[in-house]
Write a protein that holds these residues in place. Structure first.
Motif, mmCIF file in Angstrom:
data_model
loop_
_atom_site.group_PDB
_atom_site.id
_atom_site.type_symbol
_atom_site.label_atom_id
_atom_site.label_comp_id
_atom_site.label_asym_id
_atom_site.label_seq_id
_atom_site.Cartn_x
_atom_site.Cartn_y
_atom_site.Cartn_z
ATOM 1 N N LEU A 143 0.863 -1.031 0.154
ATOM 2 C CA LEU A 143 -0.039 -0.007 -0.039
ATOM 3 C C LEU A 143 0.793 1.228 -0.211
ATOM 4 O O LEU A 143 0.656 2.181 -1.046
ATOM 5 C CB LEU A 143 -1.086 -0.035 1.401
ATOM 6 C CG LEU A 143 -1.925 1.297 1.341
ATOM 7 C CD1 LEU A 143 -2.824 1.328 0.088
ATOM 8 C CD2 LEU A 143 -2.566 0.832 2.527
ATOM 9 N N GLY A 144 1.692 1.248 1.059
ATOM 10 C CA GLY A 144 2.981 2.448 0.753
ATOM 11 C C GLY A 144 3.588 2.594 -0.612
ATOM 12 O O GLY A 144 3.579 3.763 -1.174
ATOM 13 N N GLY A 145 3.892 1.549 -1.253
ATOM 14 C CA GLY A 145 4.583 1.546 -2.504
ATOM 15 C C GLY A 145 3.531 2.024 -3.573
ATOM 16 O O GLY A 145 4.043 2.883 -4.526
ATOM 17 N N TRP A 146 2.468 1.880 -3.565
ATOM 18 C CA TRP A 146 1.336 2.257 -4.242
ATOM 19 C C TRP A 146 1.093 3.529 -4.168
ATOM 20 O O TRP A 146 0.954 4.549 -5.047
ATOM 21 C CB TRP A 146 -0.051 1.419 -4.208
ATOM 22 C CG TRP A 146 -1.047 1.621 -5.086
ATOM 23 C CD1 TRP A 146 -0.980 2.293 -6.350
ATOM 24 C CD2 TRP A 146 -2.364 1.065 -5.312
ATOM 25 N NE1 TRP A 146 -2.248 2.172 -7.063
ATOM 26 C CE2 TRP A 146 -2.989 1.685 -6.132
ATOM 27 C CE3 TRP A 146 -3.106 0.036 -4.316
ATOM 28 C CZ2 TRP A 146 -4.449 1.112 -6.582
ATOM 29 C CZ3 TRP A 146 -4.175 -0.078 -4.525
ATOM 30 C CH2 TRP A 146 -4.836 0.349 -5.559
ATOM 31 N N GLY A 147 1.027 3.910 -2.821
ATOM 32 C CA GLY A 147 0.781 5.302 -2.639
ATOM 33 C C GLY A 147 2.138 6.253 -3.075
ATOM 34 O O GLY A 147 1.673 7.533 -3.657
ATOM 35 N N VAL A 148 3.348 5.744 -2.985
ATOM 36 C CA VAL A 148 4.376 6.529 -3.590
ATOM 37 C C VAL A 148 4.275 6.790 -5.365
ATOM 38 O O VAL A 148 4.334 7.757 -5.711
ATOM 39 C CB VAL A 148 5.566 5.782 -3.239
ATOM 40 C CG1 VAL A 148 6.688 6.635 -3.898
ATOM 41 C CG2 VAL A 148 6.292 5.909 -1.860
ATOM 42 N N VAL A 149 3.798 5.473 -5.731
ATOM 43 C CA VAL A 149 3.517 5.725 -7.114
ATOM 44 C C VAL A 149 2.615 7.036 -7.601
ATOM 45 O O VAL A 149 2.776 7.528 -8.635
ATOM 46 C CB VAL A 149 3.316 4.457 -7.969
ATOM 47 C CG1 VAL A 149 2.857 4.666 -9.242
ATOM 48 C CG2 VAL A 149 4.574 3.495 -7.606
ATOM 49 N N ASN A 150 1.440 6.847 -6.851
ATOM 50 C CA ASN A 150 0.493 7.885 -7.082
ATOM 51 C C ASN A 150 0.800 9.062 -6.618
ATOM 52 O O ASN A 150 0.537 10.283 -7.408
ATOM 53 C CB ASN A 150 -0.956 7.518 -6.246
ATOM 54 C CG ASN A 150 -1.528 6.416 -6.834
ATOM 55 O OD1 ASN A 150 -1.565 6.121 -8.008
ATOM 56 N ND2 ASN A 150 -2.576 6.112 -5.848
ATOM 57 N N LEU A 151 1.547 9.394 -5.687
ATOM 58 C CA LEU A 151 2.155 10.619 -5.380
ATOM 59 C C LEU A 151 3.008 11.124 -6.311
ATOM 60 O O LEU A 151 2.983 12.429 -6.946
ATOM 61 C CB LEU A 151 2.809 10.694 -3.991
ATOM 62 C CG LEU A 151 3.664 11.803 -3.436
ATOM 63 C CD1 LEU A 151 2.134 12.758 -2.897
ATOM 64 C CD2 LEU A 151 4.274 11.525 -2.057
ATOM 65 N N SER A 154 -2.716 14.007 -3.313
ATOM 66 C CA SER A 154 -3.608 13.792 -1.878
ATOM 67 C C SER A 154 -3.989 12.344 -1.790
ATOM 68 O O SER A 154 -3.712 11.858 -0.539
ATOM 69 C CB SER A 154 -4.900 14.654 -2.004
ATOM 70 O OG SER A 154 -5.520 14.107 -1.059
ATOM 71 N N GLN A 155 -4.339 11.567 -2.659
ATOM 72 C CA GLN A 155 -4.581 10.169 -2.644
ATOM 73 C C GLN A 155 -3.376 9.433 -2.515
ATOM 74 O O GLN A 155 -3.263 8.416 -1.607
ATOM 75 C CB GLN A 155 -5.301 9.586 -3.923
ATOM 76 C CG GLN A 155 -5.619 8.000 -3.888
ATOM 77 C CD GLN A 155 -6.599 7.655 -4.886
ATOM 78 O OE1 GLN A 155 -6.691 8.373 -5.777
ATOM 79 N NE2 GLN A 155 -6.569 6.260 -5.009
ATOM 80 N N GLY A 156 -2.178 9.707 -3.079
ATOM 81 C CA GLY A 156 -0.725 8.983 -2.895
ATOM 82 C C GLY A 156 -0.532 9.196 -1.523
ATOM 83 O O GLY A 156 0.090 8.240 -0.987
ATOM 84 N N MET A 157 -0.490 10.584 -0.961
ATOM 85 C CA MET A 157 -0.128 10.936 0.560
ATOM 86 C C MET A 157 -0.941 9.809 1.673
ATOM 87 O O MET A 157 -0.214 9.392 2.447
ATOM 88 C CB MET A 157 -0.094 12.278 0.978
ATOM 89 C CG MET A 157 0.510 12.620 2.046
ATOM 90 S SD MET A 157 2.211 12.079 2.413
ATOM 91 C CE MET A 157 3.097 13.232 1.407
ATOM 92 N N LYS A 158 -2.218 9.857 1.185
ATOM 93 C CA LYS A 158 -3.073 9.087 2.082
ATOM 94 C C LYS A 158 -2.667 7.408 2.148
ATOM 95 O O LYS A 158 -2.615 6.876 3.233
ATOM 96 C CB LYS A 158 -4.473 9.275 1.715
ATOM 97 C CG LYS A 158 -5.088 10.749 2.007
ATOM 98 C CD LYS A 158 -6.488 10.923 1.555
ATOM 99 C CE LYS A 158 -6.868 12.152 1.688
ATOM 100 N NZ LYS A 158 -8.282 12.193 1.062
ATOM 101 N N GLN A 159 -2.536 6.909 0.835
ATOM 102 C CA GLN A 159 -2.148 5.644 0.706
ATOM 103 C C GLN A 159 -0.859 5.386 1.497
ATOM 104 O O GLN A 159 -0.608 4.548 2.039
ATOM 105 C CB GLN A 159 -1.975 5.130 -0.638
ATOM 106 C CG GLN A 159 -3.487 5.007 -1.407
ATOM 107 C CD GLN A 159 -3.461 4.839 -2.732
ATOM 108 O OE1 GLN A 159 -2.535 5.154 -3.521
ATOM 109 N NE2 GLN A 159 -4.577 4.229 -3.315
ATOM 110 N N PHE A 160 0.181 6.044 1.132
ATOM 111 C CA PHE A 160 1.578 6.165 1.708
ATOM 112 C C PHE A 160 1.275 6.184 3.388
ATOM 113 O O PHE A 160 2.048 5.151 4.144
ATOM 114 C CB PHE A 160 2.586 7.126 1.267
ATOM 115 C CG PHE A 160 3.785 6.969 1.741
ATOM 116 C CD1 PHE A 160 4.788 6.212 1.649
ATOM 117 C CD2 PHE A 160 4.337 8.112 2.854
ATOM 118 C CE1 PHE A 160 6.053 6.146 2.068
ATOM 119 C CE2 PHE A 160 5.404 8.099 3.352
ATOM 120 C CZ PHE A 160 6.394 7.058 3.225
ATOM 121 N N MET A 161 0.604 6.996 3.682
ATOM 122 C CA MET A 161 0.545 7.185 5.295
ATOM 123 C C MET A 161 0.022 5.920 6.061
ATOM 124 O O MET A 161 0.084 5.447 6.769
ATOM 125 C CB MET A 161 -0.082 8.480 5.678
ATOM 126 C CG MET A 161 0.964 9.518 5.315
ATOM 127 S SD MET A 161 2.466 9.622 6.065
ATOM 128 C CE MET A 161 2.186 9.732 7.875
#
Length: 71
Positions: A22-30, A43-50
């Motif tokens: 989930l964190g890796g997916w968040g970084v990609v989105n960020l 915003s979505q990427g930061m939420k997924q990363f956190m």
């Protein structure tokens, strides 16, 4: 009790993998949000990363305490 201890170990490893994914997916989105200047993706990427970081922290700090309850 050995079964319970092994079950907790497997559960911790599973949660770490889910959190890292989930964190890796968040970084990609960020990074995609920064590349396209898209505030929604940032915003979505930061939420997924956190959320991924939170899951990993819970898995490494809190879940292993369950072993001590039944030892």
């Amino acid at each position: 009790m050995e079964f319970f201890v092994k079950g907790v170990d497997v559960f911790v490893k599973l949660l770490i993998l889910i959190g890292a994914g989930l964190g890796g997916w968040g970084v990609v989105n960020l990074l995609e949000g920064y590349g396209n200047d898209n505030p929604g993706a940032k915003s979505q990427g930061m939420k997924q990363f956190m959320a991924g970081v939170g899951i990993v922290l819970v898995a490494t700090l809190l879940i292993p305490e369950l072993k001590g309850l039944f030892a």
